[in-house]
Design a protein around this motif. Structure first.
Motif, mmCIF file in Angstrom:
data_model
loop_
_atom_site.group_PDB
_atom_site.id
_atom_site.type_symbol
_atom_site.label_atom_id
_atom_site.label_comp_id
_atom_site.label_asym_id
_atom_site.label_seq_id
_atom_site.Cartn_x
_atom_site.Cartn_y
_atom_site.Cartn_z
ATOM 1 N N GLU A 30 -41.656 84.826 -97.726
ATOM 2 C CA GLU A 30 -41.851 83.519 -97.106
ATOM 3 C C GLU A 30 -40.583 83.066 -96.372
ATOM 4 N N HIS A 31 -39.430 83.358 -96.951
ATOM 5 C CA HIS A 31 -38.178 82.982 -96.276
ATOM 6 C C HIS A 31 -38.050 83.731 -94.948
ATOM 7 N N THR A 32 -38.489 84.980 -94.948
ATOM 8 C CA THR A 32 -38.458 85.764 -93.701
ATOM 9 C C THR A 32 -39.298 85.093 -92.620
ATOM 10 N N ILE A 33 -40.502 84.675 -92.982
ATOM 11 C CA ILE A 33 -41.368 84.007 -92.007
ATOM 12 C C ILE A 33 -40.732 82.701 -91.539
ATOM 13 N N ALA A 34 -40.140 81.963 -92.463
ATOM 14 C CA ALA A 34 -39.467 80.718 -92.094
ATOM 15 C C ALA A 34 -38.328 80.973 -91.113
ATOM 16 N N MET A 35 -37.587 82.040 -91.343
ATOM 17 C CA MET A 35 -36.465 82.376 -90.451
ATOM 18 C C MET A 35 -36.972 82.790 -89.067
ATOM 19 N N MET A 36 -38.124 83.457 -89.026
ATOM 20 C CA MET A 36 -38.714 83.820 -87.731
ATOM 21 C C MET A 36 -39.044 82.563 -86.937
ATOM 22 N N PHE A 37 -39.679 81.597 -87.590
ATOM 23 C CA PHE A 37 -39.997 80.338 -86.920
ATOM 24 C C PHE A 37 -38.732 79.609 -86.488
ATOM 25 N N ALA A 38 -37.754 79.560 -87.378
ATOM 26 C CA ALA A 38 -36.514 78.844 -87.077
ATOM 27 C C ALA A 38 -35.833 79.402 -85.842
ATOM 28 N N SER A 39 -35.852 80.745 -85.712
ATOM 29 C CA SER A 39 -35.227 81.378 -84.551
ATOM 30 C C SER A 39 -36.071 81.175 -83.290
ATOM 31 N N ALA A 40 -37.374 81.391 -83.417
ATOM 32 C CA ALA A 40 -38.245 81.314 -82.237
ATOM 33 C C ALA A 40 -38.308 79.908 -81.659
ATOM 34 N N ARG A 41 -38.210 78.892 -82.535
ATOM 35 C CA ARG A 41 -38.300 77.513 -82.057
ATOM 36 C C ARG A 41 -36.955 76.796 -82.051
ATOM 37 N N GLN A 42 -35.867 77.518 -82.319
ATOM 38 C CA GLN A 42 -34.507 76.968 -82.287
ATOM 39 C C GLN A 42 -34.391 75.697 -83.136
ATOM 40 N N ILE A 43 -35.016 75.728 -84.298
ATOM 41 C CA ILE A 43 -35.112 74.522 -85.129
ATOM 42 C C ILE A 43 -33.746 74.010 -85.604
ATOM 43 N N PRO A 44 -32.838 74.857 -86.105
ATOM 44 C CA PRO A 44 -31.558 74.306 -86.575
ATOM 45 C C PRO A 44 -30.769 73.609 -85.469
ATOM 46 N N ALA A 45 -30.691 74.247 -84.290
ATOM 47 C CA ALA A 45 -29.933 73.643 -83.191
ATOM 48 C C ALA A 45 -30.594 72.356 -82.714
ATOM 49 N N ALA A 46 -31.937 72.351 -82.649
ATOM 50 C CA ALA A 46 -32.657 71.151 -82.224
ATOM 51 C C ALA A 46 -32.483 70.026 -83.236
ATOM 52 N N ASP A 47 -32.438 70.404 -84.518
ATOM 53 C CA ASP A 47 -32.228 69.412 -85.575
ATOM 54 C C ASP A 47 -30.861 68.740 -85.422
#
Length: 525
Positions: free
Chosen positions: A103-120
């Protein structure tokens, strides 16, 4: 009454399980090494996570210790050879955190694809940079999975739920298993060329260390993303940084790093990189599960002698252990020899026992041989779970005992079948306790397997041996022993060299480039 010390923070339920089964239990966490050393002699079992370091010094003071249970998969904090020398079983719980890590792997895929940390971070700063963070959909993208074992297969299922197309590289993945998972099995180069996102789920071995380096990244498509929640060091971090800076790699998400704890890293500070501090197993559910599993396993062993998920002990009685010791060493070496040479999907293993060994309890021998065969690619396999791992991967295992006479007092032969063909290796015991290799691929070759070996198959042509010796000499590699064999004049030949030290990668490359070389592999025993 057995007595167990829980020295790391585990679920309270673990202590309850021990006590319910009649095992006296102390919980004392945060002990300094000297404190643990002073206490450990009073206990039969030690239950830990990652904080406690079961070093050789601690183990030497553990006069009564019978089992160490690690709640989790990694046992880097346990000196397994020292524990083995003291007759202490080391157990882990290899599958307790599989879902959480996937599940963490899938979360990391989303985080990278949608640039979530930088956008946050940008949004918290009040910038509202909506146009800056253009994301990428996962639906319809090709996910390349390197390593399709327990965690990798869960990632596959989750990715398919996102309507991703999945391809996988795994030498141990059988065609039937790939069909069951509804994925396409490919070679590594094809995966690199086709995948939009690459995720790694392999152990750290000599074969996988740096598997994603500059050369591999150069084969990937522009805009690829790299996800690593498996082991630090699988990706050469400096090479990845250069590929990101060049614009070839769009982003990466890492939960593991070559050096941990990672206070500094070449990838830190790059906006295209999502980084987390080894959180793959960090969920309440996973920690509860591994704590309960390790308590049950340790209690079973202390009360009944049952062994589950042991990393240093097969299932056998104390009486058998002494007699089977040399045979087990031979079996492990034969399995490791074949495993280190396996590069494609393994479909079957046939183990034949002839002579004296055919009259012994060969089950632990088969287990340790399967362990040796699978370990080069699967670091979670052990002597106990090797048959289960083989079944899960659709590897057909056959054990045959021959009553017929043979050329040796005892003989063990392993024949493995892969997608590319068949390979056999056989060995015996000299002087009843010295393992010796006597046959490879039907060719007689007599050798003792030592820590650093070089295996070569070549065309039997004049001048090859001289060129080989010159290449090794020029590379500063000293030959300790040299063993030769051939099928017949002018056909295939085998060279097995014992080296004083590991052969450098560049020298091995030159050996492979020699005229008439068909295969050259560095082996370790």
């Amino acid at each position: 009454m057995p007595k167990v010390l829980i020295s790391d923070k585990l679920s309270p339920r673990a202590a309850e399980i021990f006590r319910e089964r009649g095992i006296e239990t102390d919980v004392d966490t945060g002990l300094a090494p000297e404190e643990l050393k002073a206490k450990i002699g009073a206990y039969d079992g030690l239950a830990i996570r990652s904080a406690t370091k079961a070093t050789a010094e601690i183990i030497a003071a553990a006069d009564n210790l019978k089992v160490i249970g690690r709640a989790g998969i990694g046992v880097d904090n346990v000196d397994i050879p020292a524990a083995t020398g003291r007759g202490i079983v080391v157990m882990n719980t290899p599958h307790g955190n599989s879902i959480t890590t996937a599940e963490h792997t899938i979360a990391m895929m989303f985080a990278s694809a949608r640039q979530i940390p930088a956008a946050d971070r940008s949004t918290h700063a009040g910038k509202w940079e909506k146009s800056r963070f253009m994301g990428t959909e996962l639906t319809g993208k090709v996910l390349g999975v390197i390593g399709c074992g327990n965690i990798g297969s869960i990632v596959v299922e989750r990715a398919q739920g996102l309507r991703m197309r999945v391809i996988a590289f795994d030498p141990f993945l059988s065609p039937d298993r790939a069909e069951d998972l509804d994925i396409e099995k490919v070679e590594l180069d094809e995966l690199l060329a086709r995948a939009d996102i690459i995720t790694l789920h392999v152990p750290m071995t000599d074969q996988t260390r740096g598997i994603i380096d500059a050369a591999a990244l150069a084969k990937t498509k522009p805009g690829v993303r790299i996800i690593n929640c498996a082991r630090g060091g699988l990706v050469v971090e400096e090479d990845l940084k250069a590929a990101i800076e060049s614009g070839h790699v769009a982003g990466a998400a890492f939960d593991v790093f070559a050096k941990e704890p990672a206070k500094e890293n070449v990838l830190f500070g790059m906006e295209q990189v999502v980084a987390t501090p080894h959180l793959g197993a960090a969920t309440a559910e996973a920690q509860e599960k591994v704590a309960l599993q390790v308590a049950e396993q340790m209690a079973d062993y202390l009360l009944t002698g049952a062994v589950t998920n042991a990393l240093n002990m097969p299932s056998l009685s104390a009486e058998e252990a002494k007699r089977l010791g040399p045979y087990m060493q031979l079996a492990e070496q034969l399995g490791s020899f074949a495993g280190q040479l396996t590069r494609t999907g393994l479909t079957s293993a046939r183990i034949e026992y002839e002579g004296d060994v055919a009259h012994l309890n060969t089950r632990p021998l088969t287990q340790v041989m399967l362990c040796g065969l699978l370990q080069p690619m699967l670091d979670t396999v052990n002597m106990v779970n090797a048959p289960i791992v083989a079944r899960e991967r659709d590897i057909d295992v056959a054990e045959v005992k021959h009553e017929r006479d043979c050329d040796y007092q005892t003989l063990i032969r392993l024949t493995v079948t892969t997608e590319r063909g068949e390979r056999c290796v056989a060995g015996t015991l000299f002087g009843s306790d010295k393992p010796r290799l006597v046959e490879v691929k039907g060719i007689s070759v007599e050798a003792t397997l030592t820590p650093h070996m070089l295996y070569i198959t070549n065309e039997d042509k004049p001048g090859f041996i001289g060129a080989l010796g010159t290449t090794l000499g020029d590379g500063g590699v000293n030959i300790a022993t040299f063993h030769l064999g051939r099928a017949e004049r002018g056909s295939d030949a085998i060279a097995l060299l014992e080296l004083d030290e590991a052969i450098p990668a560049d020298v091995l490359g030159k050996v492979r480039a020699l005229p008439h070389t068909k295969q050259a592999e560095a082996l370790r025993f």
